[in-house]
Design a protein around this motif. Structure first.
Motif, short mmCIF file in Angstrom:
data_model
loop_
_atom_site.label_atom_id
_atom_site.label_comp_id
_atom_site.label_asym_id
_atom_site.label_seq_id
_atom_site.Cartn_x
_atom_site.Cartn_y
_atom_site.Cartn_z
N VAL A 194 -87.87 39.72 28.54
CA VAL A 194 -87.61 40.65 29.11
C VAL A 194 -87.77 42.22 28.76
O VAL A 194 -87.67 42.37 27.59
CB VAL A 194 -86.10 40.48 29.89
N SER A 195 -87.89 42.89 29.77
CA SER A 195 -87.64 44.50 29.30
C SER A 195 -86.75 44.84 30.39
O SER A 195 -86.80 45.10 31.53
CB SER A 195 -88.87 45.19 29.47
N VAL A 196 -85.29 45.25 29.86
CA VAL A 196 -84.21 45.83 30.93
C VAL A 196 -84.84 46.82 31.31
O VAL A 196 -84.70 47.34 32.62
CB VAL A 196 -83.03 45.72 29.99
N LYS A 197 -85.45 47.93 30.55
CA LYS A 197 -85.98 48.92 31.06
C LYS A 197 -86.92 49.22 32.09
O LYS A 197 -86.71 49.87 33.08
CB LYS A 197 -86.51 49.69 29.80
N THR A 198 -87.90 48.36 32.02
CA THR A 198 -88.98 48.22 33.14
C THR A 198 -88.64 47.07 34.14
O THR A 198 -89.34 47.33 35.12
CB THR A 198 -90.47 47.89 32.31
#
Lengths: 284, 113
Positions: free
Chosen positions: A263-267
């Motif tokens: 995952v990317s929490v940011k995107t």
């Protein structure tokens, strides 16, 4: 006391606080043990004051006329007390159909951001409660509070992990509703929390691509005891040397039951799979 | 680091068991520590040194028996000794195995008076 990190140093009591609460009190976790032994004419009395657990007061008085050495078979699990209380927590969560997750990682891999994002995206569908574990500060609890979930901050002082007793007390403060999710964010530490069952349904280890891809081999105990592995900060992959397949292979060598989420929490990339898993687990 | 909480637990268990026997001094304590338990022996010994101060175990001799790690191959079922959690099966080379021994953490026995 502890030469490495100082856990257990006097004056470093465990505290439980909700955002907005002033206090630095210990919520009544003061116990006084009073042991008095009387033996063959000599008497010792020692008093220990502990700052964790319930209040105890023991008074023992023994009179003996023999003092020969004898052997006792003990055969007791050193972590037995923690494990027993963890099972009580587990029973409570199961009875109320609460999904309890224990989030572990090194500091800075994005556990709190993962929680903020998850709560923000799912709070209309799922009721979340959060227990935040850190040595010091209310910072994480304040972030979770802003994200919109009830939270208790456990400050462990110099302690390097949460244990089942801390979770038990924090849960009593939170008073969670049935059919909810209890997120327990452990102290950022990839070593110590691995030995302490908190009563969770699943243990979630978070690593990020800015760390080394050999982390599962360097800290195998944590990966061995986890059920889920979230690889975070995937948006940074083009800028770092982290090899996702290699990291997964290493993690599987330690524990071939692990399930991965990239995952990317940011995107927001990859978060849907994690959300689907969460929803599915609550339904079980 | 977590060795200190473990050492404190050991002292609690030993003191409770000793009191139950109507004794007050522990002369010897025997522990069983698995090699795969996540406990570092040197750290454990150091932690115990601080944890026993002012307790019934202050003068106790500490005997530690280590238990070797053992795993079972998830593919061919072979059982083998391991030194790392990620050791592959020596029979078929499969890297995936389950730990079946070596996670023990136990207070085995005490000599008290």
């Amino acid at each position: 006391m502890c030469s490495t990190c100082g856990c257990g140093e006097p004056g470093n009591e465990v505290t439980f606080r909700k955002p907005g609460e002033e206090n630095t009190e210990n919520n009544g976790h003061l116990h006084v043990h009073d042991h008095e032994h009387s033996h063959d004419g000599h008497q010792h009395s020692h008093e220990h004051v502990h700052l964790q657990g319930d209040e105890h007061n023991h008074d023992h008085s023994h009179g003996h006329t023999h003092s020969h050495s004898r052997e006792i078979e003990v055969e007791m699990d050193i972590l037995g007390k923690n494990n027993l209380l963890a099972e009580r927590n587990r029973g409570y969560f199961e009875a109320k159909n609460i999904l309890a997750l224990n989030l572990v990682s090194s500091p800075g891999s994005g556990k709190t951001s993962l929680l903020e994002k998850t709560i923000g995206d799912l709070k209309n569908e799922i009721e979340f409660y959060v227990i935040e574990g850190d040595q010091q500060t209310m910072n994480d609890a304040n972030r979770i509070d802003k994200a919109g979930a009830p939270v208790v901050q456990v400050n462990t002082g110099n302690g390097c992990h949460l244990d089942s007793d801390m979770v038990n007390k924090a849960v009593k403060e939170l008073k969670p509703e049935d059919n909810s999710v209890m997120m327990i964010e452990n102290v950022g530490n990839l070593v110590c929390p691995s030995l302490f069952d908190l009563g969770e349904a699943a243990r979630v280890v978070v690593i990020s691509v800015t760390e080394g891809d050999d982390k599962p081999l360097k800290y195998p105990t944590m990966f061995e005891s986890s059920d889920i592995c979230i690889i975070n900060k995937m948006d940074l992959l083009p800028y770092v040397d982290f090899d996702v397949e290699k990291a997964k292979q290493f993690a599987l060598q330690v524990n071939h039951h692990l399930r991965f989420f990239e995952v990317s929490v940011k995107t927001g990339e990859g978060m849907d799979a994690w959300y689907d898993w969460l929803k599915n687990e609550i339904g079980k | 680091m977590h060795e200190l909480s473990i050492a404190v637990n050991i002292v609690e268990i030993a003191e409770e068991s000793t009191l139950k026997e109507g004794a007050t001094i522990v002369n010897e304590i025997e522990l069983e520590i698995g090699n795969m338990s996540g406990v570092v022996l040197e750290a454990m010994e150091l932690a115990l040194e601080s944890a026993v101060k002012g307790t019934m175990l202050e003068k106790a001799k500490v005997k530690i028996t280590t238990i070797p790690g053992k795993a079972k191959c998830s593919d061919c079922g072979a059982e083998f000794e391991i030194e790392e959690l990620y050791a592959p099966c020596p029979e078929c080379g499969n890297p995936f195995a389950d730990i079946i021994q070596g996670k023990e953490l136990k207070v085995k026995s005490l000599k008290v008076e």
